[in-house]
Design an enzyme around this catalytic site. Sequence first.
Site, PDB file in Angstrom:
ATOM      1  N   CYS A  64       0.877  -1.176   0.000  1.00  0.00           N
ATOM      2  CA  CYS A  64       0.000   0.000   0.000  1.00  0.00           C
ATOM      3  C   CYS A  64       0.911   1.221   0.000  1.00  0.00           C
ATOM      4  CB  CYS A  64      -0.995  -0.027   1.160  1.00  0.00           C
ATOM      5  SG  CYS A  64      -0.278  -0.024   2.816  1.00  0.00           S
TER       6      CYS A  64
HETATM    7  C1  RB5 Z   1      -4.627   4.983   1.157  1.00  0.00           C
HETATM    8  O1  RB5 Z   1      -5.766   4.285   1.548  1.00  0.00           O
HETATM    9  C2  RB5 Z   1      -3.484   4.750   2.136  1.00  0.00           C
HETATM   10  O2  RB5 Z   1      -3.983   4.907   3.438  1.00  0.00           O
HETATM   11  C3  RB5 Z   1      -2.882   3.352   1.951  1.00  0.00           C
HETATM   12  O3  RB5 Z   1      -2.274   3.253   0.712  1.00  0.00           O
HETATM   13  C4  RB5 Z   1      -1.849   2.963   2.969  1.00  0.00           C
HETATM   14  O4  RB5 Z   1      -0.785   3.869   3.023  1.00  0.00           O
HETATM   15  C5  RB5 Z   1      -2.392   2.634   4.308  1.00  0.00           C
HETATM   16  O5  RB5 Z   1      -1.700   2.332   5.270  1.00  0.00           O
END
Ligand code: RB5
Length: 161
Positions: A64
């Site tokens: 993420c």
């Molecule tokens: C976006 O939802 C962002 O919060 C995600 O990519 C991540 O960094 C979460 O921990």
Amino acid sequence: MIGLGSDHNGFPLKQELLSFLEERGEEVRDFGTSSEAPVDYPDIAASLAEAIRDGLIERGVLVCGTGLGMAIAANKIPGVYAAPVTNVYTARKARESNNAQVITLGAQLVDVPLAFAIVEAWLQAEFQGGRSSRKVAKIRCLEARYSGSAVTAGLMGGRPC
Ligand code: RB5
């Protein structure tokens, strides 16, 4: 079998990792996402972590923006241990000391060459057992205690959790 998953922030890096792992000869299952359209990272983390719980895949990499949300979400699935890693050392230790089946990466924190090096180090590492076994067993005991699970036999060599 290795699982790969990402949210929209991690999608480009996840695609790079897919090619990297396939070129390395790994069997890979892609849990999505399939574009940079926004998705909620807990949904992807849950799909991959549940596949680990069910024995469908052995290991997984989740990406993420920071690697944090994916780790927090994946760790909610009983029996799944996900470590957010940012360098080769923590990737290796995640396996050797913590026996993590999942690592999580932050696409905003690591570039593609570093991500490849991290995944390579993690794949080559094996759980060292020894003194780490007792500590990992204690993590399982904590999980059992707070999930109301009665399945604690054998975790601490016959001693109560
Ligand atoms: C976006 O939802 C962002 O919060 C995600 O990519 C991540 O960094 C979460 O921990």
